[in-house]
Design a protein around this motif. Sequence first.
Motif, PDB file in Angstrom:
ATOM      1  N   GLY A   1       4.254   4.961   0.351  1.00  0.00           N
ATOM      2  CA  GLY A   1       4.332   3.744   1.155  1.00  0.00           C
ATOM      3  C   GLY A   1       5.574   2.931   0.830  1.00  0.00           C
ATOM      4  O   GLY A   1       5.917   2.773  -0.338  1.00  0.00           O
ATOM      5  N   GLY A   2       6.209   2.405   1.877  1.00  0.00           N
ATOM      6  CA  GLY A   2       7.398   1.586   1.676  1.00  0.00           C
ATOM      7  C   GLY A   2       8.683   2.387   1.619  1.00  0.00           C
ATOM      8  O   GLY A   2       9.767   1.820   1.636  1.00  0.00           O
TER       9      GLY A   2
ATOM     10  N   VAL B   1      -1.799  -4.911   4.803  1.00  0.00           N
ATOM     11  CA  VAL B   1      -1.229  -4.385   3.567  1.00  0.00           C
ATOM     12  C   VAL B   1      -0.125  -3.404   3.950  1.00  0.00           C
ATOM     13  O   VAL B   1      -0.399  -2.362   4.538  1.00  0.00           O
ATOM     14  CB  VAL B   1      -2.276  -3.643   2.718  1.00  0.00           C
ATOM     15  CG1 VAL B   1      -1.706  -3.310   1.351  1.00  0.00           C
ATOM     16  CG2 VAL B   1      -3.534  -4.471   2.584  1.00  0.00           C
TER      17      VAL B   1
ATOM     18  N   SER C   1       3.606  -1.111   3.097  1.00  0.00           N
ATOM     19  CA  SER C   1       4.144  -0.201   2.068  1.00  0.00           C
ATOM     20  C   SER C   1       3.041   0.583   1.366  1.00  0.00           C
ATOM     21  O   SER C   1       3.137   0.874   0.181  1.00  0.00           O
ATOM     22  CB  SER C   1       4.976  -0.971   1.034  1.00  0.00           C
ATOM     23  OG  SER C   1       6.094  -1.560   1.646  1.00  0.00           O
ATOM     24  N   THR C   2       2.000   0.900   2.095  1.00  0.00           N
ATOM     25  CA  THR C   2       0.850   1.587   1.510  1.00  0.00           C
ATOM     26  C   THR C   2       0.442   2.754   2.413  1.00  0.00           C
ATOM     27  O   THR C   2       0.057   2.539   3.557  1.00  0.00           O
ATOM     28  CB  THR C   2      -0.322   0.600   1.342  1.00  0.00           C
ATOM     29  OG1 THR C   2       0.134  -0.521   0.601  1.00  0.00           O
ATOM     30  CG2 THR C   2      -1.502   1.245   0.636  1.00  0.00           C
ATOM     31  N   THR C   3       0.540   3.957   1.884  1.00  0.00           N
ATOM     32  CA  THR C   3       0.199   5.134   2.673  1.00  0.00           C
ATOM     33  C   THR C   3      -1.237   5.551   2.395  1.00  0.00           C
ATOM     34  O   THR C   3      -1.634   5.679   1.234  1.00  0.00           O
ATOM     35  CB  THR C   3       1.141   6.303   2.331  1.00  0.00           C
ATOM     36  OG1 THR C   3       2.485   5.898   2.576  1.00  0.00           O
ATOM     37  CG2 THR C   3       0.833   7.533   3.175  1.00  0.00           C
TER      38      THR C   3
ATOM     39  N   THR D   1      -5.636   5.394  -0.885  1.00  0.00           N
ATOM     40  CA  THR D   1      -4.237   5.074  -0.624  1.00  0.00           C
ATOM     41  C   THR D   1      -3.398   5.561  -1.799  1.00  0.00           C
ATOM     42  O   THR D   1      -3.939   5.980  -2.825  1.00  0.00           O
ATOM     43  CB  THR D   1      -4.004   3.559  -0.449  1.00  0.00           C
ATOM     44  OG1 THR D   1      -4.126   2.924  -1.731  1.00  0.00           O
ATOM     45  CG2 THR D   1      -5.003   2.960   0.515  1.00  0.00           C
ATOM     46  N   ASP D   2      -2.078   5.492  -1.622  1.00  0.00           N
ATOM     47  CA  ASP D   2      -1.200   5.997  -2.682  1.00  0.00           C
ATOM     48  C   ASP D   2      -0.842   4.923  -3.703  1.00  0.00           C
ATOM     49  O   ASP D   2       0.070   5.094  -4.493  1.00  0.00           O
ATOM     50  CB  ASP D   2       0.061   6.621  -2.076  1.00  0.00           C
ATOM     51  CG  ASP D   2       0.934   5.583  -1.374  1.00  0.00           C
ATOM     52  OD1 ASP D   2       0.471   4.441  -1.166  1.00  0.00           O
ATOM     53  OD2 ASP D   2       2.075   5.925  -1.030  1.00  0.00           O
ATOM     54  N   ARG D   3      -1.552   3.819  -3.699  1.00  0.00           N
ATOM     55  CA  ARG D   3      -1.325   2.811  -4.741  1.00  0.00           C
ATOM     56  C   ARG D   3      -2.256   3.073  -5.920  1.00  0.00           C
ATOM     57  O   ARG D   3      -3.343   3.646  -5.738  1.00  0.00           O
ATOM     58  CB  ARG D   3      -1.592   1.405  -4.198  1.00  0.00           C
ATOM     59  CG  ARG D   3      -0.515   0.931  -3.274  1.00  0.00           C
ATOM     60  CD  ARG D   3      -0.569  -0.567  -3.084  1.00  0.00           C
ATOM     61  NE  ARG D   3       0.505  -1.010  -2.204  1.00  0.00           N
ATOM     62  CZ  ARG D   3       1.721  -1.311  -2.622  1.00  0.00           C
ATOM     63  NH1 ARG D   3       2.026  -1.232  -3.913  1.00  0.00           N
ATOM     64  NH2 ARG D   3       2.647  -1.697  -1.773  1.00  0.00           N
ATOM     65  N   PRO D   4      -1.845   2.655  -7.123  1.00  0.00           N
ATOM     66  CA  PRO D   4      -2.760   2.778  -8.265  1.00  0.00           C
ATOM     67  C   PRO D   4      -4.078   2.053  -7.946  1.00  0.00           C
ATOM     68  O   PRO D   4      -4.042   0.973  -7.342  1.00  0.00           O
ATOM     69  CB  PRO D   4      -2.003   2.070  -9.394  1.00  0.00           C
ATOM     70  CG  PRO D   4      -0.561   2.145  -9.000  1.00  0.00           C
ATOM     71  CD  PRO D   4      -0.527   2.116  -7.508  1.00  0.00           C
ATOM     72  N   ASP D   5      -5.186   2.630  -8.351  1.00  0.00           N
ATOM     73  CA  ASP D   5      -6.519   2.094  -8.024  1.00  0.00           C
ATOM     74  C   ASP D   5      -6.596   1.803  -6.526  1.00  0.00           C
ATOM     75  O   ASP D   5      -7.010   0.719  -6.125  1.00  0.00           O
ATOM     76  CB  ASP D   5      -6.808   0.813  -8.820  1.00  0.00           C
ATOM     77  CG  ASP D   5      -6.715   1.060 -10.312  1.00  0.00           C
ATOM     78  OD1 ASP D   5      -7.208   2.117 -10.753  1.00  0.00           O
ATOM     79  OD2 ASP D   5      -6.134   0.216 -11.033  1.00  0.00           O
ATOM     80  N   GLY D   6      -6.207   2.784  -5.733  1.00  0.00           N
ATOM     81  CA  GLY D   6      -5.961   2.517  -4.320  1.00  0.00           C
ATOM     82  C   GLY D   6      -7.098   2.817  -3.375  1.00  0.00           C
ATOM     83  O   GLY D   6      -6.866   2.912  -2.172  1.00  0.00           O
ATOM     84  N   ASP D   7      -8.313   3.005  -3.862  1.00  0.00           N
ATOM     85  CA  ASP D   7      -9.414   3.289  -2.940  1.00  0.00           C
ATOM     86  C   ASP D   7      -9.924   2.007  -2.292  1.00  0.00           C
ATOM     87  O   ASP D   7      -9.986   0.957  -2.925  1.00  0.00           O
ATOM     88  CB  ASP D   7     -10.563   3.985  -3.674  1.00  0.00           C
ATOM     89  CG  ASP D   7     -10.218   5.434  -3.993  1.00  0.00           C
ATOM     90  OD1 ASP D   7      -9.083   5.841  -3.673  1.00  0.00           O
ATOM     91  OD2 ASP D   7     -11.061   6.125  -4.572  1.00  0.00           O
ATOM     92  N   LEU D   8     -10.297   2.124  -1.032  1.00  0.00           N
ATOM     93  CA  LEU D   8     -10.790   0.970  -0.287  1.00  0.00           C
ATOM     94  C   LEU D   8     -11.994   1.437   0.513  1.00  0.00           C
ATOM     95  O   LEU D   8     -11.952   2.486   1.143  1.00  0.00           O
ATOM     96  CB  LEU D   8      -9.673   0.509   0.667  1.00  0.00           C
ATOM     97  CG  LEU D   8      -9.464  -0.977   0.908  1.00  0.00           C
ATOM     98  CD1 LEU D   8      -9.366  -1.732  -0.400  1.00  0.00           C
ATOM     99  CD2 LEU D   8      -8.188  -1.177   1.724  1.00  0.00           C
TER     100      LEU D   8
ATOM    101  N   ARG E   1       4.663   0.698  -9.641  1.00  0.00           N
ATOM    102  CA  ARG E   1       4.121   0.484  -8.308  1.00  0.00           C
ATOM    103  C   ARG E   1       2.921  -0.450  -8.406  1.00  0.00           C
ATOM    104  O   ARG E   1       2.071  -0.301  -9.296  1.00  0.00           O
ATOM    105  CB  ARG E   1       3.707   1.816  -7.695  1.00  0.00           C
ATOM    106  CG  ARG E   1       3.253   1.704  -6.255  1.00  0.00           C
ATOM    107  CD  ARG E   1       3.481   3.005  -5.514  1.00  0.00           C
ATOM    108  NE  ARG E   1       2.756   3.070  -4.251  1.00  0.00           N
ATOM    109  CZ  ARG E   1       3.159   2.476  -3.142  1.00  0.00           C
ATOM    110  NH1 ARG E   1       4.249   1.743  -3.135  1.00  0.00           N
ATOM    111  NH2 ARG E   1       2.467   2.604  -2.028  1.00  0.00           N
ATOM    112  N   ALA E   2       2.853  -1.379  -7.489  1.00  0.00           N
ATOM    113  CA  ALA E   2       1.769  -2.365  -7.518  1.00  0.00           C
ATOM    114  C   ALA E   2       0.441  -1.703  -7.171  1.00  0.00           C
ATOM    115  O   ALA E   2       0.372  -0.849  -6.280  1.00  0.00           O
ATOM    116  CB  ALA E   2       2.067  -3.488  -6.534  1.00  0.00           C
TER     117      ALA E   2
ATOM    118  N   LEU F   1      -3.393  -1.577  -5.635  1.00  0.00           N
ATOM    119  CA  LEU F   1      -3.908  -2.085  -4.368  1.00  0.00           C
ATOM    120  C   LEU F   1      -4.524  -3.474  -4.559  1.00  0.00           C
ATOM    121  O   LEU F   1      -4.283  -4.390  -3.760  1.00  0.00           O
ATOM    122  CB  LEU F   1      -4.936  -1.113  -3.790  1.00  0.00           C
ATOM    123  CG  LEU F   1      -5.376  -1.405  -2.368  1.00  0.00           C
ATOM    124  CD1 LEU F   1      -4.194  -1.443  -1.417  1.00  0.00           C
ATOM    125  CD2 LEU F   1      -6.389  -0.377  -1.897  1.00  0.00           C
TER     126      LEU F   1
END
Lengths: 96, 434, 269
Positions: free
Chosen positions: A87-88, B125, B127-129, B146-153, C179-180, C182
């Motif tokens: 992302g981004g 949100v 920049s989040t894939t 998602t591809d962010r750390p702790d990225g589950d929603l 990386r930030a 979520l």
Amino acid sequence: MSQQQISFEERMAHSEFRVHERAHIVVDGKVCAECSTTECVTACPANLFVPTAAGGIVFNYEQCFECGTCYLVCNKEGAISWSYPEGGHGIVFQRT
Amino acid sequence: MSTDFDAIVVGAGPAGSCAAIVLARAGKRVALIERGPFAGSKNMYGGVVYPRILDELIPNWWEEAPIQRWVTRRSTMLLTDTQALTIDFRSQNWGAPPYNGATAYRPDFDAWLADHAVAAGAVLVTSTTVTGLIRHTNGAVTGVHTDRPDGDLTAPIVIACDGVNSFLAKEAGLYPDVDADNYTLGVKETISLPKETIDERFAVTDREGVDIEILGGTNGVNGGGFVYTQLDTVAVGVVLKLSKLAAQKTRPEQILAKLKAHPAIAPLIKGGEIKEYSAHVIPEAGYEMMPKLTADGLMVAGDAAAMCLAAGIWLEGVNFAMASGMYAGEAAVEAIESGNCNASGLAGYRKRLENTFVLQDHKKLRHAPHLVLSDRVQHLYPQMVANLVERMFTVDNPKPKPGIRRILKQERKRAGVKLSDLARDGWTGFRSFG
Amino acid sequence: MLVGVCIKWTPGRPEVDTSGSVLTDDRFGGVSLADQAALEVALSIGDQVKVVCIGPEAAVAALRDSLAVGATAVQFVACGAQPSSRDVAVSLAQHLGGCELIVCGDYSADRGSGSVPAFLAAQLGASQALGLVAVERKGTNLECVRRLDGGRREVVRVAPSSNSPAVISVEGSVAKLRRASLAGTLAARSANIPTANAGINADLNGEITRYRPPTRIVAPPKGNQAIDRIRALTDSTAAKSRGELVTLSPSEAAERIIQAMREWGYLTS
């Protein structure tokens, strides 16, 4: 300079790519070595796939429009693995 | 079970933002997840949007939408290597509210729509894939990774508006198989010219704009071309059938360069400077390629559901995306309130699509995309028609004027068109467009 | 340890339009890799990290991003003008009270002079180590590597403390910003961003002119043949070097450098 004569580099220079260090395209060299039709080489609008003298394919991912053409035209199962960049990152359009 | 949100919308394009607007206005907690740094940053299109569907969501949208020009001139152009036949229509009615078609840059337009979703209370949100679906053991979709750390929603409903490549619809098994024949590649150049020059060359003033759709001029690859005017840029592009492009060994930008050099196009963009080159894949086959639209906890809208209408004289997509997103949003609200987010609870989505232009147009025009991209329409008819017109208007005295029926017969034979094929294609066209 | 970070947000995709004015696009704006590295260094060293940014309203996005990756506090200082580095430093210093260490990027995304960290150190009375290519924490100290001319490196030990703060500036290669998460991203979306006014209305002090090297008077070259005269003008071995080697105390050396720059015409006042 007339419009038709711009180089491919010049064409691409107007787009912003936020390149991530990890490639989002992965190509299986073994499958490509057997490929004679190389659809990706013709069809990729960003010209990311380049045939080598040895008969393989060298690919870039940095200037990818993330359109999906490569994996759609490739008829060799599993030769091109493709996902979105982190992302981004990747292409950022402005006047499209 | 408590969830992070009532609904998660993946992709802040026109479908996603409209879905989020509806959900947020109904007081639902909705996340709108976009992989680009801002909404619209990954999006590119042929260039004309028909926003009337927004009347409901954003009254008087035309007063605030980031529109470049209002299309008041629409041309359909038939090109051969040396000929061009244009049907040109102009209406001043399209230059005043509520307008008709408009040119806009997607990074502007989509961001504007997403702003409305945020204003309504959606959580955008960027920049989040989204990398995949979270599913209950019974198969129901209950959220996204998602591809962010702790990225589950988590949420009871996910609306996949993740574009033509929709990895989510594929992951959920809604697409039977993926066939390159159903897709086209669009490439375009945005070329800058002074506004006065554009006004002069395209015979428009103020915010009036032109939309030129082109059949032919794609170097023998099945597809078409387009020219659109923005305020101080002109977009020129080609749409190419993927399977034919790959077989032909001519690269997309070479085909585009050839179109730009055509004597009917070159004077329009002469002296212009390239501002941007871009590419995107189009789900061209419409109704024939549409996936299953719902699963337990999941709906698909916009390009992800192949809701792009590419039917020759009608080329639309953003309006279908906005409408399908809006109806998915309404169905989601219904499902959340009824407590049934399974496919049965989401049935209102398909019902809405079937009762409106979204599926009615697509069903009616289901054979049009294949007809328009067929070899005869692409390679034989343009030459035949252009030659017919050329002979009609060529004054080669002392010969007398030939009869049109006789020219038609001769040109049909010269082009190698069988009468039976012409009749069949004519019938298909009549059934679709009539 | 409370670590301060100063970042500079700049708009993106500058274009010169037909009238000669520069157009930019905020959506393409951001902070430099060096500033990102500075934030990462601060996050890895500090218990608490405060990020300060002076700039236009759009710069708030950079502070939200900072909160998302773990900054504990942020401060936005609104400033519409194009302030001088000194004015920026004075304004930044007001919001960095209590910081033992201040980390800056070595350069901004708009090719600034990179001089703010030095002005900031002067303003705070802090020690400084600028243009670092590596920063490593050794106990309460930092072991830093600084780039010098000619491929040489200098190892600098920085010992920040509450009564003797330090300012360091880092290059972009020093660290890659994490990386930030979520959750962090979601929280940062709606976080309150404290805003102050820089009170700077003046653009860069003085007149901005195009840089031109000072004129040098060159005597007509000697020689009968054209080739000899060209050689006399262009032969580097024949050119007289203006350099001189002096050994002086730091303050005397600084004086001497300024004097030489005046003599050579680089400084006019």
